[in-house]
Design an enzyme around this catalytic site. Structure first.
Site, PDB file in Angstrom:
ATOM      1  N   LYS A 171      42.317  52.790  40.099  1.00  0.00           N
ATOM      2  CA  LYS A 171      43.398  52.922  41.061  1.00  0.00           C
ATOM      3  C   LYS A 171      43.833  51.539  41.519  1.00  0.00           C
ATOM      4  O   LYS A 171      43.119  50.856  42.250  1.00  0.00           O
ATOM      5  CB  LYS A 171      42.989  53.733  42.287  1.00  0.00           C
ATOM      6  N   GLY A 202      48.097  55.767  43.983  1.00  0.00           N
ATOM      7  CA  GLY A 202      48.123  56.445  45.278  1.00  0.00           C
ATOM      8  C   GLY A 202      47.484  55.603  46.361  1.00  0.00           C
ATOM      9  O   GLY A 202      47.115  54.440  46.145  1.00  0.00           O
ATOM     10  N   GLY A 204      44.818  54.436  49.414  1.00  0.00           N
ATOM     11  CA  GLY A 204      43.375  54.259  49.462  1.00  0.00           C
ATOM     12  C   GLY A 204      42.633  55.443  50.045  1.00  0.00           C
ATOM     13  O   GLY A 204      41.772  56.039  49.375  1.00  0.00           O
ATOM     14  N   PRO A 205      42.952  55.831  51.305  1.00  0.00           N
ATOM     15  CA  PRO A 205      42.173  56.909  51.936  1.00  0.00           C
ATOM     16  C   PRO A 205      42.258  58.251  51.215  1.00  0.00           C
ATOM     17  O   PRO A 205      41.382  59.087  51.392  1.00  0.00           O
ATOM     18  CB  PRO A 205      42.790  56.990  53.329  1.00  0.00           C
ATOM     19  N   GLY A 208      41.999  56.716  46.512  1.00  0.00           N
ATOM     20  CA  GLY A 208      40.832  55.844  46.378  1.00  0.00           C
ATOM     21  C   GLY A 208      39.570  56.543  46.823  1.00  0.00           C
ATOM     22  O   GLY A 208      38.538  56.518  46.143  1.00  0.00           O
ATOM     23  N   GLU A 246      33.607  43.010  45.799  1.00  0.00           N
ATOM     24  CA  GLU A 246      34.170  41.648  45.931  1.00  0.00           C
ATOM     25  C   GLU A 246      35.128  41.709  47.109  1.00  0.00           C
ATOM     26  O   GLU A 246      36.224  42.271  46.984  1.00  0.00           O
ATOM     27  CB  GLU A 246      34.921  41.278  44.651  1.00  0.00           C
TER      28      GLU A 246
HETATM   29  O1  TXE Z   1      42.739  45.497  50.668  1.00  0.00           O
HETATM   30  P1  TXE Z   1      42.274  46.960  50.883  1.00  0.00           P
HETATM   31  P2  TXE Z   1      44.227  45.035  50.694  1.00  0.00           P
HETATM   32  C1  TXE Z   1      41.402  41.254  52.005  1.00  0.00           C
HETATM   33  C2  TXE Z   1      42.402  40.542  52.863  1.00  0.00           C
HETATM   34  C3  TXE Z   1      43.513  41.542  52.985  1.00  0.00           C
HETATM   35  C4  TXE Z   1      42.675  42.769  53.204  1.00  0.00           C
HETATM   36  C5  TXE Z   1      43.506  43.975  52.909  1.00  0.00           C
HETATM   37  O2  TXE Z   1      41.862  40.352  54.134  1.00  0.00           O
HETATM   38  O3  TXE Z   1      44.318  41.354  54.114  1.00  0.00           O
HETATM   39  O4  TXE Z   1      41.599  42.657  52.264  1.00  0.00           O
HETATM   40  O5  TXE Z   1      44.056  43.804  51.602  1.00  0.00           O
HETATM   41  C6  TXE Z   1      42.035  50.743  48.231  1.00  0.00           C
HETATM   42  N1  TXE Z   1      38.758  54.395  49.749  1.00  0.00           N
HETATM   43  N2  TXE Z   1      41.588  41.041  50.584  1.00  0.00           N
HETATM   44  O6  TXE Z   1      45.141  45.959  51.451  1.00  0.00           O
HETATM   45  O7  TXE Z   1      42.987  47.654  51.975  1.00  0.00           O
HETATM   46  C7  TXE Z   1      43.464  50.275  48.343  1.00  0.00           C
HETATM   47  O8  TXE Z   1      44.369  51.339  48.055  1.00  0.00           O
HETATM   48  C8  TXE Z   1      38.983  53.861  48.527  1.00  0.00           C
HETATM   49  C9  TXE Z   1      40.610  40.241  49.898  1.00  0.00           C
HETATM   50  O9  TXE Z   1      44.544  44.765  49.258  1.00  0.00           O
HETATM   51  O10 TXE Z   1      40.816  46.839  50.963  1.00  0.00           O
HETATM   52  C10 TXE Z   1      43.501  49.183  47.300  1.00  0.00           C
HETATM   53  O11 TXE Z   1      43.674  49.726  46.010  1.00  0.00           O
HETATM   54  N3  TXE Z   1      39.885  52.892  48.278  1.00  0.00           N
HETATM   55  C11 TXE Z   1      40.528  40.695  48.463  1.00  0.00           C
HETATM   56  C12 TXE Z   1      42.113  48.561  47.438  1.00  0.00           C
HETATM   57  O12 TXE Z   1      41.297  49.533  48.085  1.00  0.00           O
HETATM   58  C13 TXE Z   1      40.576  52.408  49.330  1.00  0.00           C
HETATM   59  C14 TXE Z   1      41.888  40.724  47.818  1.00  0.00           C
HETATM   60  C15 TXE Z   1      42.117  47.304  48.289  1.00  0.00           C
HETATM   61  O13 TXE Z   1      42.734  47.665  49.504  1.00  0.00           O
HETATM   62  C16 TXE Z   1      40.393  52.889  50.645  1.00  0.00           C
HETATM   63  C17 TXE Z   1      42.786  41.502  48.607  1.00  0.00           C
HETATM   64  C18 TXE Z   1      39.438  53.934  50.830  1.00  0.00           C
HETATM   65  N4  TXE Z   1      39.210  54.481  52.028  1.00  0.00           N
HETATM   66  C19 TXE Z   1      42.619  41.661  49.950  1.00  0.00           C
HETATM   67  N5  TXE Z   1      41.250  52.200  51.472  1.00  0.00           N
HETATM   68  C20 TXE Z   1      39.691  39.778  47.583  1.00  0.00           C
HETATM   69  N6  TXE Z   1      38.416  39.594  47.904  1.00  0.00           N
HETATM   70  O14 TXE Z   1      40.181  39.310  46.575  1.00  0.00           O
HETATM   71  C21 TXE Z   1      41.918  51.332  50.686  1.00  0.00           C
HETATM   72  N7  TXE Z   1      41.533  51.457  49.398  1.00  0.00           N
END
Ligand code: TXE
Length: 480
Positions: A171, A202, A204-205, A208, A246
Protein backbone atom coordinates in the site's frame (compact mmCIF):
# COMPACT_ATOMS: atom_id res chain seq x y z
CA UNK A 1 -6.94 9.87 -14.59
CA UNK A 2 -8.27 7.03 -12.46
CA UNK A 3 -5.77 4.76 -10.78
CA UNK A 4 -6.94 1.25 -9.94
CA UNK A 5 -5.80 -1.42 -7.55
CA UNK A 6 -3.54 -4.05 -9.13
CA UNK A 7 -4.77 -7.35 -7.73
CA UNK A 8 -4.10 -10.82 -9.14
CA UNK A 9 -2.72 -9.24 -12.30
CA UNK A 10 -5.87 -7.20 -12.94
CA UNK A 11 -6.50 -3.45 -12.60
CA UNK A 12 -9.65 -3.24 -10.52
CA UNK A 13 -11.86 -0.64 -8.88
CA UNK A 14 -12.34 -0.94 -5.11
CA UNK A 15 -15.20 -3.22 -4.12
CA UNK A 16 -16.95 -0.24 -2.51
CA UNK A 17 -16.59 1.82 -5.70
CA UNK A 18 -15.42 4.75 -3.55
CA UNK A 19 -12.51 6.81 -4.92
CA UNK A 20 -10.24 9.45 -3.38
CA UNK A 21 -8.82 12.57 -5.05
CA UNK A 22 -5.05 12.82 -5.52
CA UNK A 23 -3.54 16.31 -5.82
CA UNK A 24 -0.44 17.80 -7.39
CA UNK A 25 0.89 19.70 -4.34
CA UNK A 26 2.60 22.38 -6.46
CA UNK A 27 -0.64 23.40 -8.20
CA UNK A 28 -3.27 22.18 -5.78
CA UNK A 29 -5.02 20.57 -8.76
CA UNK A 30 -6.61 17.12 -8.73
CA UNK A 31 -4.51 14.92 -11.02
CA UNK A 32 -5.95 11.51 -10.32
CA UNK A 33 -8.43 9.50 -8.29
CA UNK A 34 -7.41 6.38 -6.39
CA UNK A 35 -9.36 3.53 -4.81
CA UNK A 36 -10.56 4.08 -1.27
CA UNK A 37 -9.96 0.39 -0.58
CA UNK A 38 -11.14 -1.46 2.50
CA UNK A 39 -10.80 -4.84 4.23
CA UNK A 40 -12.46 -6.67 1.33
CA UNK A 41 -9.97 -5.34 -1.21
CA UNK A 42 -7.07 -6.24 1.07
CA UNK A 43 -8.55 -9.72 1.64
CA UNK A 44 -8.83 -10.24 -2.14
CA UNK A 45 -5.22 -9.14 -2.59
CA UNK A 46 -3.96 -11.35 0.26
CA UNK A 47 -5.82 -14.34 -1.22
CA UNK A 48 -4.25 -13.70 -4.63
CA UNK A 49 -0.81 -13.43 -3.04
CA UNK A 50 -1.35 -16.66 -1.11
CA UNK A 51 -2.42 -18.55 -4.25
CA UNK A 52 0.55 -17.21 -6.20
CA UNK A 53 3.07 -18.12 -3.49
CA UNK A 54 3.76 -21.82 -4.32
CA UNK A 55 4.70 -21.15 -7.95
CA UNK A 56 6.69 -17.99 -7.17
CA UNK A 57 8.67 -19.58 -4.33
CA UNK A 58 9.00 -22.67 -6.55
CA UNK A 59 11.09 -20.74 -9.07
CA UNK A 60 14.84 -20.99 -8.65
CA UNK A 61 16.64 -18.00 -7.16
CA UNK A 62 18.20 -17.51 -10.60
CA UNK A 63 14.77 -17.28 -12.24
CA UNK A 64 13.62 -14.69 -9.70
CA UNK A 65 16.87 -12.76 -10.22
CA UNK A 66 16.12 -12.73 -13.97
CA UNK A 67 12.72 -11.22 -13.23
CA UNK A 68 14.29 -8.44 -11.12
CA UNK A 69 16.64 -7.57 -13.96
CA UNK A 70 13.75 -7.53 -16.45
CA UNK A 71 11.81 -5.17 -14.17
CA UNK A 72 14.85 -2.91 -13.78
CA UNK A 73 15.31 -2.79 -17.56
CA UNK A 74 11.63 -1.98 -18.14
CA UNK A 75 11.66 0.75 -15.48
CA UNK A 76 14.81 2.21 -17.01
CA UNK A 77 13.04 2.48 -20.36
CA UNK A 78 10.33 4.55 -18.67
CA UNK A 79 12.61 6.41 -16.25
CA UNK A 80 11.70 9.86 -17.61
CA UNK A 81 8.02 9.04 -17.17
CA UNK A 82 8.77 7.92 -13.60
CA UNK A 83 10.65 11.14 -12.86
CA UNK A 84 7.94 13.40 -14.33
CA UNK A 85 5.17 11.47 -12.56
CA UNK A 86 6.99 11.49 -9.22
CA UNK A 87 7.68 15.22 -9.52
CA UNK A 88 4.01 15.92 -10.28
CA UNK A 89 2.78 13.68 -7.47
CA UNK A 90 5.13 14.97 -4.75
CA UNK A 91 5.92 18.57 -5.78
CA UNK A 92 9.64 17.80 -5.82
CA UNK A 93 11.88 19.32 -8.53
CA UNK A 94 12.16 17.26 -11.73
CA UNK A 95 15.97 17.21 -11.49
CA UNK A 96 15.75 15.62 -8.04
CA UNK A 97 13.08 13.14 -9.17
CA UNK A 98 15.38 12.06 -12.02
CA UNK A 99 18.60 11.96 -10.00
CA UNK A 100 17.21 10.31 -6.87
CA UNK A 101 13.74 8.81 -7.22
CA UNK A 102 13.80 7.33 -10.73
CA UNK A 103 17.47 6.33 -10.72
CA UNK A 104 17.32 4.67 -7.31
CA UNK A 105 14.08 2.81 -8.07
CA UNK A 106 15.84 1.15 -10.99
CA UNK A 107 19.05 0.48 -9.09
CA UNK A 108 17.13 -1.06 -6.20
CA UNK A 109 15.97 -3.88 -8.48
CA UNK A 110 19.41 -4.25 -10.09
CA UNK A 111 21.18 -4.18 -6.75
CA UNK A 112 19.11 -6.90 -5.10
CA UNK A 113 19.32 -9.06 -8.23
CA UNK A 114 23.10 -8.90 -7.96
CA UNK A 115 23.27 -9.10 -4.18
CA UNK A 116 21.08 -12.21 -4.04
CA UNK A 117 23.47 -13.99 -6.40
CA UNK A 118 26.22 -13.97 -3.78
CA UNK A 119 23.92 -15.30 -1.08
CA UNK A 120 25.23 -18.60 0.30
CA UNK A 121 23.65 -21.16 2.58
CA UNK A 122 25.48 -21.65 5.88
CA UNK A 123 26.72 -25.08 6.96
CA UNK A 124 28.09 -25.97 10.40
CA UNK A 125 29.82 -29.30 10.83
CA UNK A 126 30.11 -31.17 14.10
CA UNK A 127 32.19 -34.24 14.90
CA UNK A 128 29.25 -36.53 14.12
CA UNK A 129 26.74 -34.36 12.31
CA UNK A 130 26.30 -31.53 9.83
CA UNK A 131 23.95 -28.55 10.18
CA UNK A 132 22.45 -27.09 6.99
CA UNK A 133 20.93 -23.61 7.39
CA UNK A 134 18.34 -23.12 4.66
CA UNK A 135 16.31 -20.04 3.74
CA UNK A 136 12.62 -20.09 3.02
CA UNK A 137 10.41 -17.16 2.06
CA UNK A 138 8.41 -15.59 4.88
CA UNK A 139 5.30 -16.02 2.68
CA UNK A 140 2.88 -13.16 1.94
CA UNK A 141 4.45 -9.87 3.07
CA UNK A 142 2.83 -6.46 3.63
CA UNK A 143 4.70 -3.35 2.42
CA UNK A 144 3.48 0.07 3.57
CA UNK A 145 5.32 3.12 2.28
CA UNK A 146 5.27 6.92 2.73
CA UNK A 147 4.96 9.95 0.45
CA UNK A 148 8.45 11.41 0.51
CA UNK A 149 10.27 8.97 -1.79
CA UNK A 150 7.37 6.92 -3.17
CA UNK A 151 8.81 4.51 -5.76
CA UNK A 152 12.33 4.67 -4.28
CA UNK A 153 11.05 3.24 -0.98
CA UNK A 154 8.48 0.87 -2.49
CA UNK A 155 11.10 -0.69 -4.81
CA UNK A 156 13.54 -0.87 -1.86
CA UNK A 157 11.12 -3.36 -0.30
CA UNK A 158 9.59 -5.06 -3.35
CA UNK A 159 12.93 -6.15 -4.86
CA UNK A 160 14.34 -8.12 -1.87
CA UNK A 161 10.89 -9.49 -0.97
CA UNK A 162 10.52 -10.92 -4.49
CA UNK A 163 14.02 -12.32 -4.86
CA UNK A 164 13.62 -14.23 -1.58
CA UNK A 165 10.46 -15.89 -2.90
CA UNK A 166 7.73 -13.91 -1.14
CA UNK A 167 4.51 -12.56 -2.61
CA UNK A 168 3.35 -9.06 -1.81
CA UNK A 169 0.44 -6.88 -0.70
CA UNK A 170 1.68 -3.28 -0.93
CA UNK A 171 0.00 0.00 0.00
CA UNK A 172 1.67 3.21 -1.16
CA UNK A 173 0.83 6.48 0.55
CA UNK A 174 -2.55 7.85 -0.51
CA UNK A 175 -0.74 11.14 -1.13
CA UNK A 176 1.57 9.68 -3.78
CA UNK A 177 0.03 6.69 -5.56
CA UNK A 178 1.12 7.35 -9.12
CA UNK A 179 4.52 5.72 -9.49
CA UNK A 180 3.30 2.61 -7.69
CA UNK A 181 0.78 2.49 -10.54
CA UNK A 182 3.63 2.82 -13.04
CA UNK A 183 5.29 -0.16 -11.37
CA UNK A 184 2.03 -2.13 -11.69
CA UNK A 185 1.78 -1.22 -15.39
CA UNK A 186 5.40 -2.23 -15.89
CA UNK A 187 4.76 -5.63 -14.30
CA UNK A 188 1.61 -6.04 -16.38
CA UNK A 189 3.48 -5.19 -19.60
CA UNK A 190 6.07 -7.84 -18.70
CA UNK A 191 3.37 -10.49 -18.11
CA UNK A 192 4.78 -10.79 -14.61
CA UNK A 193 3.17 -13.74 -12.78
CA UNK A 194 -0.31 -12.76 -11.58
CA UNK A 195 -0.89 -12.34 -7.86
CA UNK A 196 2.80 -12.13 -6.93
CA UNK A 197 2.70 -8.35 -6.52
CA UNK A 198 -0.59 -6.78 -5.44
CA UNK A 199 -0.95 -3.02 -4.97
CA UNK A 200 -3.94 -1.82 -2.95
CA UNK A 201 -4.48 1.94 -2.73
CA UNK A 202 -6.23 3.71 0.12
CA UNK A 203 -5.97 5.41 3.49
CA UNK A 204 -3.76 4.28 6.32
CA UNK A 205 -6.35 3.65 9.06
CA UNK A 206 -8.56 1.61 6.70
CA UNK A 207 -6.50 -0.01 3.93
CA UNK A 208 -3.17 0.05 5.78
CA UNK A 209 -4.70 -1.20 8.99
CA UNK A 210 -6.35 -4.08 7.10
CA UNK A 211 -2.90 -5.16 5.87
CA UNK A 212 -1.55 -5.05 9.42
CA UNK A 213 -4.43 -7.20 10.65
CA UNK A 214 -4.68 -9.77 7.85
CA UNK A 215 -3.82 -13.24 9.23
CA UNK A 216 -2.25 -14.44 5.94
CA UNK A 217 0.25 -11.56 5.85
CA UNK A 218 3.25 -12.79 7.83
CA UNK A 219 5.61 -9.78 7.80
CA UNK A 220 5.24 -6.02 7.66
CA UNK A 221 7.91 -3.71 6.27
CA UNK A 222 6.85 -0.16 7.13
CA UNK A 223 8.42 3.22 6.42
CA UNK A 224 6.67 6.30 7.74
CA UNK A 225 6.08 8.34 10.82
CA UNK A 226 6.92 7.27 14.35
CA UNK A 227 3.33 7.66 15.54
CA UNK A 228 2.09 5.32 12.80
CA UNK A 229 5.00 3.01 13.55
CA UNK A 230 3.54 2.60 17.05
CA UNK A 231 0.21 1.55 15.55
CA UNK A 232 1.97 -0.93 13.26
CA UNK A 233 3.85 -2.46 16.18
CA UNK A 234 0.77 -2.56 18.44
CA UNK A 235 -1.32 -4.30 15.77
CA UNK A 236 1.17 -6.69 14.18
CA UNK A 237 3.30 -7.43 17.24
CA UNK A 238 0.77 -9.63 19.09
CA UNK A 239 0.23 -11.53 15.80
CA UNK A 240 3.96 -12.35 15.83
CA UNK A 241 4.48 -10.90 12.37
CA UNK A 242 8.05 -10.06 11.40
CA UNK A 243 8.41 -6.28 11.62
CA UNK A 244 10.76 -3.80 9.99
CA UNK A 245 10.04 -0.20 11.06
CA UNK A 246 11.87 2.70 9.37
CA UNK A 247 10.50 5.76 11.12
CA UNK A 248 11.25 9.44 11.67
CA UNK A 249 14.46 11.22 12.53
CA UNK A 250 15.87 14.45 13.96
CA UNK A 251 19.37 14.10 12.60
CA UNK A 252 22.37 16.23 13.54
CA UNK A 253 24.94 17.71 11.18
CA UNK A 254 28.06 18.29 13.31
CA UNK A 255 30.62 20.90 12.18
CA UNK A 256 33.91 20.38 14.03
CA UNK A 257 36.39 23.19 14.59
CA UNK A 258 38.80 21.83 11.96
CA UNK A 259 36.19 21.45 9.18
CA UNK A 260 36.72 22.97 5.75
CA UNK A 261 34.03 25.64 6.10
CA UNK A 262 33.05 25.90 2.42
CA UNK A 263 32.67 22.14 2.03
CA UNK A 264 30.83 21.80 5.32
CA UNK A 265 28.47 24.69 4.56
CA UNK A 266 27.52 23.21 1.19
CA UNK A 267 27.18 19.72 2.66
CA UNK A 268 25.08 20.90 5.61
CA UNK A 269 22.76 22.88 3.31
CA UNK A 270 22.25 19.86 1.06
CA UNK A 271 21.62 17.61 4.07
CA UNK A 272 19.09 20.09 5.46
CA UNK A 273 17.06 20.99 2.38
CA UNK A 274 17.15 18.12 -0.11
CA UNK A 275 13.55 17.24 -1.04
CA UNK A 276 12.46 20.28 1.03
CA UNK A 277 13.76 18.54 4.14
CA UNK A 278 11.30 15.68 3.57
CA UNK A 279 13.78 12.85 3.87
CA UNK A 280 14.09 10.90 7.11
CA UNK A 281 17.87 11.24 6.76
CA UNK A 282 17.88 15.04 6.51
CA UNK A 283 20.14 16.96 8.87
CA UNK A 284 17.57 19.19 10.57
CA UNK A 285 19.88 20.32 13.41
CA UNK A 286 23.30 21.83 12.66
CA UNK A 287 25.65 21.68 15.66
CA UNK A 288 28.65 23.99 15.21
CA UNK A 289 31.81 24.35 17.31
CA UNK A 290 31.51 27.75 19.01
CA UNK A 291 35.04 28.64 17.90
CA UNK A 292 34.04 28.67 14.22
CA UNK A 293 30.34 29.56 14.53
CA UNK A 294 30.70 33.15 13.31
CA UNK A 295 32.85 32.08 10.37
CA UNK A 296 30.64 29.16 9.38
CA UNK A 297 27.10 30.59 9.60
CA UNK A 298 27.43 33.25 6.85
CA UNK A 299 28.81 30.61 4.48
CA UNK A 300 25.95 28.26 5.38
CA UNK A 301 23.35 30.96 4.80
CA UNK A 302 24.94 31.87 1.47
CA UNK A 303 24.62 28.22 0.42
CA UNK A 304 20.97 28.18 1.51
CA UNK A 305 20.18 31.52 -0.12
CA UNK A 306 21.57 30.19 -3.40
CA UNK A 307 18.89 27.48 -3.47
CA UNK A 308 16.17 28.27 -5.97
CA UNK A 309 12.61 27.75 -4.74
CA UNK A 310 10.02 27.42 -7.49
CA UNK A 311 8.46 25.50 -10.29
CA UNK A 312 9.19 21.78 -9.93
CA UNK A 313 9.10 21.51 -13.75
CA UNK A 314 12.03 23.93 -14.03
CA UNK A 315 15.37 22.12 -14.35
CA UNK A 316 17.10 24.77 -12.24
CA UNK A 317 14.73 24.50 -9.26
CA UNK A 318 16.33 23.20 -6.07
CA UNK A 319 13.31 23.34 -3.77
CA UNK A 320 9.76 22.59 -4.87
CA UNK A 321 6.48 22.35 -3.02
CA UNK A 322 6.09 20.38 0.18
CA UNK A 323 3.70 17.44 0.00
CA UNK A 324 0.45 19.16 0.92
CA UNK A 325 -1.23 22.32 2.18
CA UNK A 326 -1.78 20.56 5.50
CA UNK A 327 1.93 19.71 5.79
CA UNK A 328 2.83 23.30 4.83
CA UNK A 329 0.63 24.57 7.67
CA UNK A 330 2.35 22.13 10.06
CA UNK A 331 5.81 23.33 9.01
CA UNK A 332 4.81 27.01 9.18
CA UNK A 333 3.38 26.42 12.67
CA UNK A 334 6.80 25.14 13.78
CA UNK A 335 8.41 28.32 12.42
CA UNK A 336 5.96 30.37 14.51
CA UNK A 337 6.68 28.13 17.51
CA UNK A 338 10.41 28.70 17.04
CA UNK A 339 9.89 32.45 17.47
CA UNK A 340 7.90 31.83 20.66
CA UNK A 341 10.69 29.56 21.91
CA UNK A 342 13.21 32.42 21.54
CA UNK A 343 14.57 31.55 18.11
CA UNK A 344 15.57 34.13 15.53
CA UNK A 345 15.02 33.60 11.81
CA UNK A 346 18.41 33.95 10.11
CA UNK A 347 17.00 33.14 6.65
CA UNK A 348 13.60 32.38 5.11
CA UNK A 349 10.71 31.73 7.48
CA UNK A 350 7.77 32.26 5.16
CA UNK A 351 5.51 30.70 2.57
CA UNK A 352 6.51 31.46 -1.01
CA UNK A 353 4.04 31.88 -3.88
CA UNK A 354 6.03 31.57 -7.11
CA UNK A 355 5.06 34.10 -9.80
CA UNK A 356 3.78 31.36 -12.07
CA UNK A 357 0.06 31.28 -12.81
CA UNK A 358 -0.33 27.57 -12.13
CA UNK A 359 1.50 27.61 -8.79
CA UNK A 360 -0.64 30.07 -6.85
CA UNK A 361 -2.20 27.26 -4.78
CA UNK A 362 1.06 25.40 -4.20
CA UNK A 363 2.68 24.71 -0.82
CA UNK A 364 6.09 26.32 -1.17
CA UNK A 365 8.16 27.29 1.88
CA UNK A 366 11.47 29.14 1.77
CA UNK A 367 14.41 27.19 3.20
CA UNK A 368 14.44 28.41 6.78
CA UNK A 369 17.41 28.78 9.15
CA UNK A 370 16.71 29.40 12.83
CA UNK A 371 19.31 30.46 15.43
CA UNK A 372 19.39 30.90 19.23
CA UNK A 373 17.06 28.01 20.10
CA UNK A 374 17.79 25.75 23.03
CA UNK A 375 18.82 22.24 22.00
CA UNK A 376 15.93 21.01 24.15
CA UNK A 377 13.32 23.28 22.51
CA UNK A 378 10.42 21.60 20.72
CA UNK A 379 11.68 22.80 17.34
CA UNK A 380 15.06 21.20 18.04
CA UNK A 381 13.67 17.89 19.31
CA UNK A 382 10.50 17.22 17.29
CA UNK A 383 10.62 16.04 13.67
CA UNK A 384 9.35 18.91 11.49
CA UNK A 385 10.02 17.12 8.18
CA UNK A 386 10.15 20.32 6.16
CA UNK A 387 12.69 22.92 4.94
CA UNK A 388 13.57 24.10 8.45
CA UNK A 389 16.91 23.76 10.24
CA UNK A 390 18.05 24.95 13.67
CA UNK A 391 21.64 26.03 14.44
CA UNK A 392 23.31 25.32 17.78
CA UNK A 393 26.78 25.97 19.30
CA UNK A 394 28.86 23.45 21.21
CA UNK A 395 32.14 23.99 23.07
CA UNK A 396 33.59 20.47 23.05
CA UNK A 397 33.30 17.20 21.14
CA UNK A 398 31.75 15.66 24.24
CA UNK A 399 29.07 18.37 24.29
CA UNK A 400 28.39 17.76 20.59
CA UNK A 401 27.84 14.06 21.26
CA UNK A 402 25.52 14.75 24.20
CA UNK A 403 23.49 17.29 22.20
CA UNK A 404 23.27 14.92 19.24
CA UNK A 405 22.06 12.03 21.41
CA UNK A 406 19.59 14.19 23.33
CA UNK A 407 16.49 13.53 21.18
CA UNK A 408 14.13 10.55 21.10
CA UNK A 409 15.36 9.71 17.60
CA UNK A 410 18.47 7.91 16.41
CA UNK A 411 18.45 7.47 12.66
CA UNK A 412 21.32 9.28 10.91
CA UNK A 413 23.79 12.15 11.05
CA UNK A 414 26.90 13.62 9.47
CA UNK A 415 30.20 14.94 10.85
CA UNK A 416 32.38 17.47 9.02
CA UNK A 417 36.09 17.61 9.92
CA UNK A 418 39.53 17.65 8.29
CA UNK A 419 40.55 14.70 10.51
CA UNK A 420 38.53 11.66 9.40
CA UNK A 421 39.90 9.51 12.23
CA UNK A 422 38.48 12.07 14.68
CA UNK A 423 35.21 12.05 12.77
CA UNK A 424 34.97 8.26 12.85
CA UNK A 425 35.78 8.21 16.57
CA UNK A 426 33.00 10.73 17.22
CA UNK A 427 30.58 8.78 15.01
CA UNK A 428 31.03 5.68 17.14
CA UNK A 429 29.65 7.59 20.14
CA UNK A 430 26.47 8.71 18.44
CA UNK A 431 23.32 6.62 19.01
CA UNK A 432 22.18 6.41 15.39
CA UNK A 433 21.98 3.76 12.71
CA UNK A 434 23.74 5.68 9.96
CA UNK A 435 26.64 8.19 10.22
CA UNK A 436 28.45 9.97 7.42
CA UNK A 437 31.87 11.69 7.74
CA UNK A 438 32.44 14.56 5.27
CA UNK A 439 29.56 13.48 3.11
CA UNK A 440 25.79 12.88 3.26
CA UNK A 441 23.33 10.49 1.62
CA UNK A 442 26.30 8.66 0.12
CA UNK A 443 24.74 5.21 -0.12
CA UNK A 444 26.23 1.75 -0.49
CA UNK A 445 23.12 -0.44 -0.69
CA UNK A 446 24.99 -3.35 0.92
CA UNK A 447 25.09 -1.52 4.25
CA UNK A 448 22.49 -1.79 7.03
CA UNK A 449 19.86 1.00 6.94
CA UNK A 450 17.69 1.86 9.91
CA UNK A 451 17.64 3.52 13.30
CA UNK A 452 17.25 3.18 17.04
CA UNK A 453 14.88 4.67 19.63
CA UNK A 454 11.91 6.37 17.91
CA UNK A 455 13.58 5.98 14.51
CA UNK A 456 12.53 2.38 14.31
CA UNK A 457 13.31 -1.29 14.69
CA UNK A 458 15.39 -3.49 12.41
CA UNK A 459 17.63 -2.88 9.45
CA UNK A 460 17.07 -3.11 5.70
CA UNK A 461 19.69 -3.04 2.95
CA UNK A 462 21.98 -5.75 1.57
CA UNK A 463 21.94 -8.97 3.59
CA UNK A 464 19.68 -7.34 6.18
CA UNK A 465 16.88 -7.06 3.62
CA UNK A 466 17.44 -10.61 2.39
CA UNK A 467 17.37 -11.87 5.98
CA UNK A 468 14.23 -9.90 6.83
CA UNK A 469 12.41 -11.33 3.83
CA UNK A 470 13.37 -14.93 4.60
CA UNK A 471 12.87 -17.46 7.38
CA UNK A 472 15.85 -19.60 8.37
CA UNK A 473 15.62 -23.31 9.16
CA UNK A 474 18.46 -25.44 10.47
CA UNK A 475 18.59 -29.09 9.43
CA UNK A 476 20.97 -31.16 11.52
CA UNK A 477 21.90 -34.46 9.89
CA UNK A 478 23.64 -37.14 12.01
CA UNK A 479 26.56 -38.72 10.17
CA UNK A 480 25.88 -42.27 8.99
O1 TXE B 1 3.68 8.98 7.32
P1 TXE B 1 2.54 8.08 7.84
P2 TXE B 1 3.49 10.17 6.33
C1 TXE B 1 7.46 11.06 9.05
C2 TXE B 1 7.41 12.56 9.00
C3 TXE B 1 6.07 12.83 8.38
C4 TXE B 1 5.28 11.81 9.15
C5 TXE B 1 4.00 11.56 8.42
O2 TXE B 1 7.40 13.06 10.30
O3 TXE B 1 5.57 14.10 8.68
O4 TXE B 1 6.09 10.63 9.16
O5 TXE B 1 4.33 11.22 7.07
C6 TXE B 1 0.19 4.47 6.17
N1 TXE B 1 -2.15 1.46 9.61
N2 TXE B 1 8.02 10.44 7.86
O6 TXE B 1 2.09 10.73 6.32
O7 TXE B 1 1.31 8.83 8.21
C7 TXE B 1 -0.01 5.67 5.28
O8 TXE B 1 -1.20 5.54 4.50
C8 TXE B 1 -1.39 1.15 8.54
C9 TXE B 1 9.31 9.82 7.97
O9 TXE B 1 4.04 9.66 5.04
O10 TXE B 1 3.19 7.27 8.87
C10 TXE B 1 1.25 5.63 4.44
O11 TXE B 1 1.11 4.70 3.38
N3 TXE B 1 -0.84 2.06 7.71
C11 TXE B 1 9.39 8.70 6.98
C12 TXE B 1 2.29 5.14 5.44
O12 TXE B 1 1.57 4.52 6.51
C13 TXE B 1 -1.02 3.36 8.02
C14 TXE B 1 9.03 9.16 5.59
C15 TXE B 1 3.11 6.28 6.03
O13 TXE B 1 2.17 7.21 6.54
C16 TXE B 1 -1.77 3.78 9.14
C17 TXE B 1 7.76 9.80 5.61
C18 TXE B 1 -2.35 2.76 9.95
N4 TXE B 1 -3.11 3.05 11.01
C19 TXE B 1 7.27 10.41 6.73
N5 TXE B 1 -1.77 5.15 9.16
C20 TXE B 1 10.79 8.11 6.85
N6 TXE B 1 11.35 7.58 7.93
O14 TXE B 1 11.32 8.06 5.75
C21 TXE B 1 -1.04 5.55 8.09
N7 TXE B 1 -0.60 4.48 7.40
Amino acid sequence: MDIYNYIDGEFTLPISGNMLDNLNPATGQIIARIPDSNNDDVATAAEAAKLALPSWRGLTKGERINWLNKIAQALEERSEDIAKTESMDTGKPIALARRVDAARSISNFRFFAKHAEQLTENKFTMADATNYVIRKPVGVVGLITPWNLPLYLLSWKVAPALVMGNTIVAKPSEMTPMTANLLAKTLDDLDFPKGVVNIVHGLGPSTGQAILEHPEISAISFTGGTETGKIVAKTAGPMFKKLSLELGGKNATIILDDADLETAATGAAKAAFTNSGQVCLCGSRVLIDAKIYDAFVPKFIDAVAAMKVGNPDDESTDIGSVISQQHMEKVLSYIELAKQEGGTIAHGGQRIIPNHASLQNGSFISPTVIENLSISSRCATEEIFGPVVTLHKFDSDLAAIEMTNSTQYGLAGSIWTSDTARGKQLAKQIDSGILWVNTWLHRDLRTPFGGVKNSGVGREGGDWSLNFFSELSNICVKDD
